[in-house]
Design a protein around this motif. Structure first.
Motif, mmCIF file in Angstrom:
data_model
loop_
_atom_site.group_PDB
_atom_site.id
_atom_site.type_symbol
_atom_site.label_atom_id
_atom_site.label_comp_id
_atom_site.label_asym_id
_atom_site.label_seq_id
_atom_site.Cartn_x
_atom_site.Cartn_y
_atom_site.Cartn_z
ATOM 1 N N GLU A 221 -4.965 7.793 1.089
ATOM 2 C CA GLU A 221 -5.705 6.645 1.634
ATOM 3 C C GLU A 221 -4.816 5.404 1.707
ATOM 4 O OE1 GLU A 221 -10.321 7.011 0.255
ATOM 5 O OE2 GLU A 221 -8.836 6.848 -1.355
ATOM 6 N N ALA A 222 -4.069 5.169 0.635
ATOM 7 C CA ALA A 222 -3.200 3.998 0.581
ATOM 8 C C ALA A 222 -2.104 4.086 1.636
ATOM 9 C CB ALA A 222 -2.583 3.865 -0.813
ATOM 10 N N LYS B 195 -5.261 -1.431 -5.013
ATOM 11 C CA LYS B 195 -5.371 0.022 -4.814
ATOM 12 C C LYS B 195 -5.361 0.747 -6.165
ATOM 13 C CE LYS B 195 -4.171 -0.193 -0.123
ATOM 14 N NZ LYS B 195 -5.549 -0.165 0.298
ATOM 15 N N GLU B 196 -4.562 0.238 -7.098
ATOM 16 C CA GLU B 196 -4.526 0.838 -8.420
ATOM 17 C C GLU B 196 -5.864 0.635 -9.146
ATOM 18 O OE1 GLU B 196 -1.876 0.914 -12.478
ATOM 19 O OE2 GLU B 196 -2.013 -0.954 -11.357
ATOM 20 N N TYR C 279 -8.790 0.365 -7.954
ATOM 21 C CA TYR C 279 -9.825 1.225 -7.380
ATOM 22 C C TYR C 279 -9.428 2.701 -7.426
ATOM 23 C CZ TYR C 279 -12.528 -2.764 -5.916
ATOM 24 O OH TYR C 279 -13.294 -3.902 -5.924
ATOM 25 N N ALA D 170 -1.936 -6.045 -2.955
ATOM 26 C CA ALA D 170 -2.370 -4.794 -2.316
ATOM 27 C C ALA D 170 -2.128 -3.616 -3.267
ATOM 28 C CB ALA D 170 -1.621 -4.578 -0.998
ATOM 29 N N TYR E 79 2.436 1.708 -3.382
ATOM 30 C CA TYR E 79 1.433 2.266 -4.297
ATOM 31 C C TYR E 79 1.313 3.781 -4.080
ATOM 32 C CZ TYR E 79 -3.087 3.741 -6.063
ATOM 33 O OH TYR E 79 -4.087 4.446 -6.691
ATOM 34 N N SER F 7 0.826 -1.214 0.000
ATOM 35 C CA SER F 7 0.000 0.000 0.000
ATOM 36 C C SER F 7 0.858 1.261 0.000
ATOM 37 C CB SER F 7 -0.920 0.010 1.230
ATOM 38 O OG SER F 7 -1.819 -1.067 1.152
ATOM 39 N N GLU G 243 -7.331 4.339 -5.776
ATOM 40 C CA GLU G 243 -7.301 4.898 -4.425
ATOM 41 C C GLU G 243 -6.314 6.064 -4.383
ATOM 42 O OE1 GLU G 243 -6.063 2.962 -0.279
ATOM 43 O OE2 GLU G 243 -7.833 2.060 -1.173
ATOM 44 N N PHE H 133 -3.580 3.434 5.076
ATOM 45 C CA PHE H 133 -3.843 2.001 5.236
ATOM 46 C C PHE H 133 -2.556 1.263 5.583
ATOM 47 C CE2 PHE H 133 -3.892 -2.315 3.600
ATOM 48 C CZ PHE H 133 -5.072 -2.831 4.131
#
Length: 120
Positions: A64-65, A55-56, A58, A51, A18, A15, A60, A68
């Motif tokens: 947020e990532a 995230k990619e 969606y 993960a 990302y 995360s 995000e 998390f």
């Protein structure tokens, strides 16, 4: 070097990686390739990649990532030894260096991450 086998940490680093790749706009192809190569050698690297791609998919936000990922690290601080922290910081550095220069936003994220890990 002791490597942790905690799958929650893998989700966390996936995360945060990302967030780093996305923080300066969009994820570059060179960053994506570097992430895949690095995660292939990480304990539970497949989870970290899942993960990252989740995230990619969606789309995000980096914030947020990152949040998390930090929650995963805080919840599993007992599994975060000094070697793992150093490895994760080096990993972020490699991803940031994957294309052109490291942007100011990428530098800030890495510095914040280093500070957060120190506190754990």
């Amino acid at each position: 070097m002791k490597t942790t086998q905690n799958p929650d940490l893998a989700m966390g680093i996936g995360s945060v990686v990302y967030a780093l790749a996305k923080v300066d706009g969009r994820i570059q192809l060179a960053e994506m390739q570097t992430v895949k190569e690095i995660m292939a050698n990480e304990p539970h690297g497949d989870l970290a990649l899942h993960a990252f791609f989740l995230k990619e998919n969606y789309d995000e936000s980096p914030e947020e990532a990152y949040a998390f990922g930090l929650r995963r690290f805080k919840a599993n601080r007992h599994s975060l030894d000094k070697a793992t922290k150093q490895r994760y910081i080096a990993l972020l550095q490699k991803v940031a260096e994957a294309h052109d220069d490291i942007s100011r936003k990428e530098q800030e994220l890495i510095q914040n991450f280093r500070r957060e890990l120190r506190r754990l």
